[in-house]
Motif scaffolding. Sequence first.
Motif, PDB file in Angstrom:
ATOM      1  N   PHE A  71      34.068 115.890 -37.573  1.00 49.75           N
ATOM      2  CA  PHE A  71      34.509 114.407 -37.607  1.00 49.75           C
ATOM      3  C   PHE A  71      33.639 113.385 -36.890  1.00 49.75           C
ATOM      4  CE2 PHE A  71      37.752 111.088 -35.976  1.00 49.75           C
ATOM      5  CZ  PHE A  71      37.479 110.141 -37.012  1.00 49.75           C
ATOM      6  N   GLY A  72      32.974 113.922 -35.927  1.00 46.43           N
ATOM      7  CA  GLY A  72      32.148 112.981 -35.317  1.00 46.43           C
ATOM      8  C   GLY A  72      30.584 113.090 -36.026  1.00 46.43           C
ATOM      9  N   ARG A  74      30.566 113.391 -39.255  1.00 50.28           N
ATOM     10  CA  ARG A  74      30.630 112.491 -40.428  1.00 50.28           C
ATOM     11  C   ARG A  74      30.733 111.059 -40.191  1.00 50.28           C
ATOM     12  NH1 ARG A  74      34.633 114.693 -45.080  1.00 50.28           N
ATOM     13  NH2 ARG A  74      33.436 112.820 -45.890  1.00 50.28           N
ATOM     14  N   ILE A  75      31.201 110.816 -38.990  1.00 47.20           N
ATOM     15  CA  ILE A  75      31.112 109.358 -38.674  1.00 47.20           C
ATOM     16  C   ILE A  75      29.670 108.997 -38.552  1.00 47.20           C
ATOM     17  CG2 ILE A  75      31.496 107.785 -36.653  1.00 47.20           C
ATOM     18  CD1 ILE A  75      34.123 109.184 -35.817  1.00 47.20           C
ATOM     19  N   HIS A  76      28.775 109.450 -37.912  1.00 46.18           N
ATOM     20  CA  HIS A  76      27.427 109.211 -37.783  1.00 46.18           C
ATOM     21  C   HIS A  76      26.862 109.082 -39.127  1.00 46.18           C
ATOM     22  CE1 HIS A  76      23.201 109.626 -36.764  1.00 46.18           C
ATOM     23  NE2 HIS A  76      23.497 108.686 -35.781  1.00 46.18           N
ATOM     24  N   VAL A  79      29.613 107.137 -42.289  1.00 44.96           N
ATOM     25  CA  VAL A  79      29.964 105.977 -41.921  1.00 44.96           C
ATOM     26  C   VAL A  79      28.913 104.969 -41.323  1.00 44.96           C
ATOM     27  CG1 VAL A  79      31.488 104.428 -40.568  1.00 44.96           C
ATOM     28  CG2 VAL A  79      32.314 106.705 -41.574  1.00 44.96           C
ATOM     29  N   TRP A 110      33.350 101.989 -31.266  1.00 42.54           N
ATOM     30  CA  TRP A 110      34.005 103.106 -31.891  1.00 42.54           C
ATOM     31  C   TRP A 110      35.236 103.642 -31.137  1.00 42.54           C
ATOM     32  CZ3 TRP A 110      32.230 103.970 -36.531  1.00 42.54           C
ATOM     33  CH2 TRP A 110      30.965 103.741 -36.992  1.00 42.54           C
ATOM     34  N   LEU A 114      38.885 103.747 -33.187  1.00 43.82           N
ATOM     35  CA  LEU A 114      39.666 105.066 -33.078  1.00 43.82           C
ATOM     36  C   LEU A 114      41.084 105.291 -32.171  1.00 43.82           C
ATOM     37  CD1 LEU A 114      36.788 107.625 -32.352  1.00 43.82           C
ATOM     38  CD2 LEU A 114      37.894 107.477 -34.470  1.00 43.82           C
ATOM     39  N   ALA A 159      33.979  99.908 -41.416  1.00 40.47           N
ATOM     40  CA  ALA A 159      33.886 101.146 -40.820  1.00 40.47           C
ATOM     41  C   ALA A 159      35.443 102.015 -40.851  1.00 40.47           C
ATOM     42  CB  ALA A 159      33.438 101.032 -39.478  1.00 40.47           C
ATOM     43  N   LEU A 163      36.460 105.704 -41.540  1.00 44.98           N
ATOM     44  CA  LEU A 163      36.932 106.564 -40.489  1.00 44.98           C
ATOM     45  C   LEU A 163      38.311 107.146 -40.826  1.00 44.98           C
ATOM     46  CD1 LEU A 163      36.309 104.180 -37.177  1.00 44.98           C
ATOM     47  CD2 LEU A 163      35.463 106.279 -37.714  1.00 44.98           C
TER      48      LEU A 163
END
Length: 228
Positions: A71-72, A74-76, A79, A110, A114, A159, A163
């Motif tokens: 997840f982290g 793919r956020i970087h 997104v 972030w 979240l 974002a 997310l």
Amino acid sequence: MRRAEPGHEEDRERFRDAAEQEWLRSRSRFVANKWRTPTLYLRRAGAGLAAADTVDWLVRHPGEREDLKGFGYRIHSDVFGGEMATEAQERKRKDPAFAEYGSHTAGHFWCELLSELALTLHRIGNVSDQVPGEVKAVLLESENAPEWGPVRTALADTALDGLWKIAQETLASNPRTLARGLRLLALLICPDPGAHERVTEASMGPLAREVFSEETEGRLEFTQLLGG
């Protein structure tokens, strides 16, 4: 997150020891001064214990640890380095501030997003495309919306959709498990969870019963960090 991976036992132990020592120092000072209301430094010490317990929990749940890593990542990549970069590139022609869009996502950007996703998911009770829209209404349109300024607000708008999409793909379709993943990551990446009310509200209380030890839970109650 790195501390929860195999081969980082010593780093994890140092992290735990530092959190324990900071708690003992902070509580001793608090008691010695006979203060009644938990101070910011005491809340920060409590949050440090919560973070240490979170790391230990991820060690015992390697599947969720790997999901959070994905997840982290793919956020970087998708997104921050994808949709937001495209948005910034298009908008910097009219507003040069978008050229340095990364600086606008520093601090609590972030973990705020979240946390609000987790709170909204809990309130709605099911995994729905309604969630990011509800979050936007709270963070971007309500009278209590944070004063982020036009650049940060526009980036948050972009974002949130990404997310939410990635969270469903990498974490779980079950609302409870998905919300827990959002909370865990928000707590771990927050630069100052003891002082960030949104992270406290979204993560501390809900995670206490299944992630934190009884001892840590008692200490968090002492600092008044546990919500609903």
